[in-house]
Design an enzyme around this catalytic site. Sequence first.
Site, mmCIF file in Angstrom:
data_model
loop_
_atom_site.group_PDB
_atom_site.id
_atom_site.type_symbol
_atom_site.label_atom_id
_atom_site.label_comp_id
_atom_site.label_asym_id
_atom_site.label_seq_id
_atom_site.Cartn_x
_atom_site.Cartn_y
_atom_site.Cartn_z
ATOM 1 N N GLN A 1 -2.478 -14.808 -17.411
ATOM 2 C CA GLN A 1 -1.470 -14.812 -18.482
ATOM 3 C C GLN A 1 -1.516 -16.086 -19.315
ATOM 4 O OE1 GLN A 1 1.938 -14.468 -15.560
ATOM 5 N NE2 GLN A 1 2.968 -15.814 -17.008
ATOM 6 N N SER B 1 10.226 -24.677 -15.863
ATOM 7 C CA SER B 1 9.287 -25.539 -15.126
ATOM 8 C C SER B 1 8.549 -26.448 -16.103
ATOM 9 C CB SER B 1 8.277 -24.694 -14.349
ATOM 10 O OG SER B 1 8.969 -23.821 -13.496
ATOM 11 N N HIS C 1 15.413 -20.637 -11.095
ATOM 12 C CA HIS C 1 14.771 -19.787 -10.084
ATOM 13 C C HIS C 1 15.715 -19.519 -8.915
ATOM 14 C CE1 HIS C 1 10.985 -21.833 -11.668
ATOM 15 N NE2 HIS C 1 10.707 -20.569 -11.820
ATOM 16 N N GLU D 1 16.518 -14.233 -18.112
ATOM 17 C CA GLU D 1 16.649 -13.793 -19.504
ATOM 18 C C GLU D 1 16.105 -14.814 -20.491
ATOM 19 O OE1 GLU D 1 20.786 -12.733 -19.886
ATOM 20 O OE2 GLU D 1 20.481 -10.840 -18.812
HETATM 21 O O1 PAF Z 1 8.131 -15.648 -15.563
HETATM 22 C C1 PAF Z 1 7.182 -16.017 -14.852
HETATM 23 O O2 PAF Z 1 7.243 -17.018 -14.148
HETATM 24 C C2 PAF Z 1 5.885 -15.213 -14.858
HETATM 25 O O3 PAF Z 1 5.574 -14.765 -16.129
HETATM 26 C C3 PAF Z 1 5.871 -14.055 -13.835
HETATM 27 C C4 PAF Z 1 6.923 -12.999 -14.172
HETATM 28 C C5 PAF Z 1 6.109 -14.583 -12.449
HETATM 29 C C6 PAF Z 1 4.510 -13.345 -13.848
HETATM 30 O O4 PAF Z 1 3.488 -14.246 -13.511
#
Ligand code: PAF
Length: 286
Positions: free
Chosen positions: A61, A186, A37, A148
């Site tokens: 999601q 994570s 990150h 990626e």
């Molecule tokens: O890659 C992630 O952490 C998530 O899928 C994102 C792009 C922040 C969307 O919630």
Amino acid sequence: MRLVTSPAEIQERALEYRARGLTVGLVPTMGWFHEGHLSLMRLAAKKADRVIVSLFVNPIQFGPNEDLDSYPYDLERDRRLAEETGVDILFAPEKQVMYPDGFSSSVTVSGLSSRLCGSSRPGHFDGVTTVVAKLFHLTVPHLAVFGEKDFQQLAVIRKMVDDLDFPVEILGHPIVREESGLAMSSRNTYLKSSEMPAALSLSEGIREAVKCVNGPGAESIDARQVKDLVRAIITAHRECEIDYVEVVDRSSLENCTEITENSLLVLAVKINNRIRLIDNSILKGS
Ligand code: PAF
């Protein structure tokens, strides 16, 4: 660094940056920051005048039996790391303000979203594209940076941006790995030390596949042989259950039979039916 939790406030601040002629870079995240990150944040800071990082564990999601409730979260820790990395605004909204009662819209990128991770996680990419579309409207970024490692997510987001004419440049950042080869995630925090050899079989499979397609006799190696080699390395660990091992075209994500410069080896593996890890690599010349 400023912490913002209100959608109205982040939009106002982002529009203000734009009105002052400043470029805005967005890094969308679900938090529990690691070096992966932080490198996305550094890239955004190199490319844009101001960096907004969103931290939102996006419930839509996650599937019903996934890790939404156990997803690691520590706002204070992430706030400190973002600040040390030079982020201007950390946007960390509550679920209720992102999806108030009655929220009923969704963004779907059909086709690309239904294969690979999309077939074992139905609805996952609709959740991703819906929240990313909202984040783009809230932070009006000139550019947005994604890792990626989530190669399919990146392809789906690029397609959404292209199809729906979002005026946002999408940048991918190469996978950041631990010294052991493990792709940073994570979700690695769920791994017990006894599960580490199994987790490392993904990067080991990639390493051996890359060696094989770039070594002597490489011209005669096809995708089937590469997949067999990687499967054998992974299934040598009884903790591993393969979701997919595929060789796909890096842009269309269609399966390849021949190995070319555009062939991407993509893997998803469940460890002890608890932890789903993904990894990928370009095969030729990497
Ligand atoms: O890659 C992630 O952490 C998530 O899928 C994102 C792009 C922040 C969307 O919630």
